[in-house]
Design a protein around this motif. Structure first.
Motif, PDB file in Angstrom:
ATOM      1  N   GLU A 172      10.194 -12.476   4.428  1.00  0.00           N
ATOM      2  CA  GLU A 172       9.985 -11.070   4.758  1.00  0.00           C
ATOM      3  C   GLU A 172       9.547 -10.903   6.213  1.00  0.00           C
ATOM      4  O   GLU A 172      10.018 -10.017   6.918  1.00  0.00           O
ATOM      5  CB  GLU A 172       8.934 -10.449   3.827  1.00  0.00           C
TER       6      GLU A 172
ATOM      7  N   ASP B  70       4.931  -6.603   1.969  1.00  0.00           N
ATOM      8  CA  ASP B  70       5.987  -7.451   1.406  1.00  0.00           C
ATOM      9  C   ASP B  70       6.976  -6.643   0.561  1.00  0.00           C
ATOM     10  O   ASP B  70       8.162  -6.974   0.494  1.00  0.00           O
ATOM     11  CB  ASP B  70       5.387  -8.559   0.530  1.00  0.00           C
TER      12      ASP B  70
ATOM     13  N   THR C 195      -1.077  -6.745   2.934  1.00  0.00           N
ATOM     14  CA  THR C 195       0.033  -7.699   3.058  1.00  0.00           C
ATOM     15  C   THR C 195       0.947  -7.639   1.849  1.00  0.00           C
ATOM     16  O   THR C 195       2.174  -7.694   1.980  1.00  0.00           O
ATOM     17  CB  THR C 195      -0.513  -9.126   3.225  1.00  0.00           C
TER      18      THR C 195
ATOM     19  N   MET D  95       2.300 -12.309   5.478  1.00  0.00           N
ATOM     20  CA  MET D  95       3.425 -11.939   4.616  1.00  0.00           C
ATOM     21  C   MET D  95       4.231 -13.166   4.206  1.00  0.00           C
ATOM     22  O   MET D  95       4.076 -14.252   4.773  1.00  0.00           O
ATOM     23  CB  MET D  95       4.346 -10.949   5.359  1.00  0.00           C
ATOM     24  N   LYS D  96       5.102 -12.964   3.219  1.00  0.00           N
ATOM     25  CA  LYS D  96       6.018 -14.026   2.847  1.00  0.00           C
ATOM     26  C   LYS D  96       6.889 -14.384   4.048  1.00  0.00           C
ATOM     27  O   LYS D  96       7.270 -13.497   4.820  1.00  0.00           O
ATOM     28  CB  LYS D  96       6.899 -13.580   1.674  1.00  0.00           C
TER      29      LYS D  96
END
Length: 448
Positions: A117, A87, A83, A113-114
């Motif tokens: 993103e 990102d 992950t 993920m963020k």
């Protein structure tokens, strides 16, 4: 050091736990070299190799691997580390990677993920595959038309890590509509108080998010750009496509065309298992087998002619082979033409007449040559005429077949490469046999 020496040192470092020595070498390698080294390592060392790499190095490594190795590496790294890499990856390359995975795996990865993103990746993956929207990168530097040169330079310094290429800066208005472009050179030469609106170029070559990736490649090639902006229907700037992305597209499209021209239809490379390669080739080959039976039927139908003049069978493979070869050459010209040009009716007719004259010229030269050979070999001027005239006609028809069929497919919005070499060759085999034995039968009394 040679590649083999580097590989041996890396393996020894992995065995000894020499992370420092490992990093000293890896810091000198390009992403491609790291990927090559990783794939060339024995499987027992790959886990430790990935473990010793930094997140930044892993982010550079993953896009350079083929799809199978990408999935293997992400699996070895685990969800948490994967992950972090996702990102940092360029969004276009990430979208390409995730589109090849099972939906459940994709959701597991994206969910970690963020948020910003993951939202961007979702947007990119919603675009149609092989379009500008799917291959664009939305990490780029834009500037407002209201900026001064000083403000533009300051922003460029602040966001330099997002700029793959600094050759062009794209200018937007208050609604994020693309209104201009300015080169980095012009920006540096401008006075600090100059307004971007006054020194930018307002005529911008751009592509739409739904533009086919092949068309994007043509535009970049036509204008010698290193990047091109991508806009939505309302002219909102949403991303850029850089020349390195286009190189990947050209390789991909070339591979697809080779697969079609070779009648395999699907990707077959060095790593493809034998039974998979066989089954991918079989459908076309079985079709060609049945079409080839027509050739056998033609030969059988003219068996009486062959029995009376055995010499005819000597020239039969030569005529069929030359006709098929010239058709395939013409097909290659058309496929290359539609890749590099937008063929209109006038250009298509020009190409057809050009190939017609090519067929006439090579037909006359080869026809006269084989007529002389046939005459001196058998002492029969009629045999020379039959073989020579057959070769002349078949080479002309073979050239036209290899030109007209793919052009018709192109005008019907069907990839002309689908008129594969083996298919054109088989059609020309049938036509050449009909012409050859037809002429021979017409002159059978003078031949026997």
């Amino acid at each position: 050091m040679t590649e083999e020496e580097v590989k041996l040192i890396i393996i020894q470092s992995l065995k000894d736990g020499g992370r420092k020595n490992f990093q000293e070498i890896m810091s000198e390698l390009q992403p491609y070299d790291m990927a090559y080294l990783y794939t060339d390592l024995p499987n027992k060392h790959k886990n430790k190799f990935l473990l010793y790499l930094t997140i930044e190095q892993l982010t550079d490594l993953i896009p350079e691997l083929n799809q199978e190795d990408q999935l293997e590496a992400l699996h070895k790294l685990g969800v948490e580390k994967s992950t972090k890499i996702l990102d940092l990856m360029e969004n276009d390359k990430l979208a390409s990677l995730l589109s090849s995975l099972d939906p459940e795996i994709v959701e597991d990865l994206i969910s970690e993920m963020k948020i910003e993103e993951s939202e961007i990746v979702h947007i990119l993956m919603n675009y149609t595959p092989e379009t500008a929207g799917r291959i664009m990168n939305n990490r780029f530097v834009w500037i407002s038309k209201h900026y001064t040169v000083r403000e533009a330079v300051d922003k460029l310094k602040a966001f330099a890590e997002l700029a793959e290429y600094l050759n062009y800066l794209y200018v937007i208005d208050d609604e994020k509509k693309l209104v201009g472009v300015i080169s980095y050179k012009d920006l540096l030469l401008g006075e600090m108080q100059d307004k971007i609106d006054d020194i930018m170029y307002s005529r911008v070559v751009k592509v739409h998010v739904n533009t086919d990736q092949e068309e994007v490649a043509k535009i970049i090639r036509r204008y010698d750009f290193v990047s091109i902006p991508v806009v939505e229907e309302d002219n909102t700037l949403v991303g850029i496509i850089t020349v390195d992305d286009i190189l990947d597209v050209l390789v991909q499209e070339a591979n697809e065309d080779i697969e079609k021209l070779s009648a395999s239809g699907k990707a077959i490379d060095f790593n493809t298992k034998s039974y998979i390669a066989a089954f991918r080739r079989l459908p076309w080959l079985i079709l060609l087998l049945f079409i080839g039976l027509i050739s056998g039927s033609i030969i059988d139908g003219f068996s009486a002619t062959i029995e009376q003049v055995i010499a005819l069978s000597f020239f039969m493979p030569m005529i069929a082979g030359m006709t098929g070869n010239t058709g395939t050459q013409s097909l290659a010209v058309v496929v290359r033409g539609v890749i590099t040009h937008d063929l209109d009716f006038k250009q298509a007719m020009k190409l057809i007449f050009r190939e017609l004259w090519v067929g006439i010229i090579i037909g006359l030269i080869c026809g006269v040559l084989i007529s002389i050979i046939a005459y001196f070999w058998q002492g029969n001027i009629t045999l020379g005429f039959v073989v020579g005239s057959s070769l002349l006609i078949t080479l002309i028809i073979g050239t036209l077949t290899g030109t007209v069929i793919p052009l018709i497919l192109y005008k019907l919005n069907i990839d002309p490469a689908i008129a594969s070499g083996p298919l054109i060759t088989t059609i020309n085999d049938i036509l050449s046999l009909l012409i050859y034995f037809g002429i021979a039968t017409a002159f059978i009394t003078q031949l026997s």
